[in-house]
Every structure is written in C-alpha cells, then in structure tokens.
Design a protein around this motif. Structure first.
Motif, mmCIF file in Angstrom:
data_model
loop_
_atom_site.group_PDB
_atom_site.id
_atom_site.type_symbol
_atom_site.label_atom_id
_atom_site.label_comp_id
_atom_site.label_asym_id
_atom_site.label_seq_id
_atom_site.Cartn_x
_atom_site.Cartn_y
_atom_site.Cartn_z
ATOM 1 N N THR A 67 0.979 -1.060 0.144
ATOM 2 C CA THR A 67 -0.078 -0.089 0.159
ATOM 3 C C THR A 67 1.005 1.229 0.192
ATOM 4 O O THR A 67 1.836 1.410 0.705
ATOM 5 N N THR A 68 0.580 2.278 -0.730
ATOM 6 C CA THR A 68 1.155 3.365 -0.912
ATOM 7 C C THR A 68 0.407 4.591 -0.322
ATOM 8 O O THR A 68 -0.973 4.405 -0.568
ATOM 9 N N THR A 69 0.621 5.459 0.407
ATOM 10 C CA THR A 69 -0.155 6.397 1.003
ATOM 11 C C THR A 69 0.424 7.697 0.710
ATOM 12 O O THR A 69 1.697 8.358 0.563
ATOM 13 N N HIS A 70 -0.463 8.762 0.117
ATOM 14 C CA HIS A 70 -0.399 9.902 -0.290
ATOM 15 C C HIS A 70 -0.971 11.063 0.745
ATOM 16 O O HIS A 70 -2.331 10.576 0.942
ATOM 17 N N GLN A 74 0.266 19.898 3.966
ATOM 18 C CA GLN A 74 0.015 21.234 4.875
ATOM 19 C C GLN A 74 -0.376 20.846 6.295
ATOM 20 O O GLN A 74 -1.059 19.747 6.461
ATOM 21 N N PRO A 75 0.404 21.630 7.220
ATOM 22 C CA PRO A 75 0.240 21.281 8.655
ATOM 23 C C PRO A 75 -1.171 21.338 9.138
ATOM 24 O O PRO A 75 -2.006 22.274 8.633
ATOM 25 N N GLY A 76 -1.756 20.415 9.928
ATOM 26 C CA GLY A 76 -3.018 20.477 10.312
ATOM 27 C C GLY A 76 -4.034 19.785 9.298
ATOM 28 O O GLY A 76 -5.229 19.649 9.857
ATOM 29 N N CYS A 77 -3.654 19.375 8.001
ATOM 30 C CA CYS A 77 -4.644 18.925 7.119
ATOM 31 C C CYS A 77 -4.460 17.091 7.094
ATOM 32 O O CYS A 77 -3.456 16.837 7.151
ATOM 33 N N ASP A 78 -5.764 16.691 7.461
ATOM 34 C CA ASP A 78 -5.921 15.391 7.352
ATOM 35 C C ASP A 78 -6.146 14.725 6.117
ATOM 36 O O ASP A 78 -6.637 13.350 6.104
ATOM 37 N N PHE A 79 -5.971 15.191 4.931
ATOM 38 C CA PHE A 79 -6.429 14.649 3.685
ATOM 39 C C PHE A 79 -5.435 13.460 3.551
ATOM 40 O O PHE A 79 -4.288 13.620 3.650
ATOM 41 N N ARG A 80 -5.736 12.255 3.027
ATOM 42 C CA ARG A 80 -4.889 11.057 2.887
ATOM 43 C C ARG A 80 -5.609 10.239 2.052
ATOM 44 O O ARG A 80 -6.754 9.854 1.950
ATOM 45 N N VAL A 81 -4.842 9.590 0.930
ATOM 46 C CA VAL A 81 -5.305 8.632 0.306
ATOM 47 C C VAL A 81 -4.500 7.282 0.144
ATOM 48 O O VAL A 81 -3.272 7.573 0.098
ATOM 49 N N GLN A 82 -4.943 6.143 0.224
ATOM 50 C CA GLN A 82 -4.073 5.093 0.213
ATOM 51 C C GLN A 82 -4.470 4.160 -0.839
ATOM 52 O O GLN A 82 -5.583 3.706 -1.377
ATOM 53 N N LEU A 83 -3.556 3.717 -1.559
ATOM 54 C CA LEU A 83 -3.593 2.953 -2.792
ATOM 55 C C LEU A 83 -3.113 1.490 -2.861
ATOM 56 O O LEU A 83 -1.853 1.597 -2.229
ATOM 57 N N THR A 84 -3.672 0.537 -3.183
ATOM 58 C CA THR A 84 -3.157 -0.583 -3.079
ATOM 59 C C THR A 84 -3.040 -1.190 -4.562
ATOM 60 O O THR A 84 -3.698 -1.081 -5.326
ATOM 61 N N ASN A 85 -1.740 -1.803 -4.795
ATOM 62 C CA ASN A 85 -1.379 -2.309 -6.207
ATOM 63 C C ASN A 85 -1.857 -1.293 -7.231
ATOM 64 O O ASN A 85 -2.106 -1.751 -8.486
#
Length: 106
Positions: A67-70, A74-85
């Motif tokens: 899994t790759t996480t992007h 920015q400090p305080g921002c909780d935007f996150r995307v996790q990609l698998t394969n």
C-alpha cells in the motif's frame, strides 16, 4: 479470503505460502499442546484460532507492504489517500491530487 480479479499470480503465490506457513505453525502448536494431554476439542479450537490470527496478521502485513499512502503536506490537514497495487500513472495522479486539494480553514 476473497479473490481479487486484479491480484497478480505472484501475490496469489505469496498468499498461498502464507496460508501454508500459518497452517504449519498452528499444527505445530496443536502437536505441542497434545503432548500435555489437552482434549481434542480444545486442541482444534486453539489450532483454528491460532491459524486465523496468524493469517490475519500476515495478510495485514502483506497489505501494508503493498500500500502506498499520499497525504497533504500542509500542517493540520488530514487529507490522505491509500492505494493498493496501483500502477505508476495512477500513483502519480493521486499524488498530484493530494498536493493540490482544497484545504479546510482551521
């Protein structure tokens, strides 16, 4: 274990190896417990619980490794995307989305 149609043959081989190794480990624990005179019903329960626990842990580790996480820088921002394969193009696309998404005012 559900079969994902996009799973590669190599990943399926690794998953099969994990199941075999975990079954062998659970069997070894069952054999060691039988030396102490543990009843058969309890041996089965312990072995099956060890098998499910070991395979669950191993599959979680395997998923974490693939899994790759992007996330937003920015400090305080909780935007996150996790990609698998994901392939390189999809990976790059989500990396750019994470970099330019709108930020919430804090």
């Amino acid at each position: 274990m559900s079969v994902n149609p996009t799973t590669t043959p190599r990943r399926r081989l690794v998953q099969a190896g994990i199941v075999v190794a975990c079954a062998a480990l659970a069997g070894a624990i069952g054999v060691r417990l039988s030396d102490y005179g543990v009843p058969a019903s309890l041996l089965v329960a312990c072995s099956v619980s060890c098998l499910t626990t070991f395979t669950s842990l191993a599959f979680r580790v395997l998923d974490a490794l693939s899994t790759t996480t992007h996330q937003c820088k920015q400090p305080g921002c909780d935007f996150r995307v996790q990609l698998t394969n994901a392939d390189a193009a999809e990976n790059r696309r989500w990396q750019e989305i994470a970099a330019r998404h709108p930020h919430r005012a804090m």
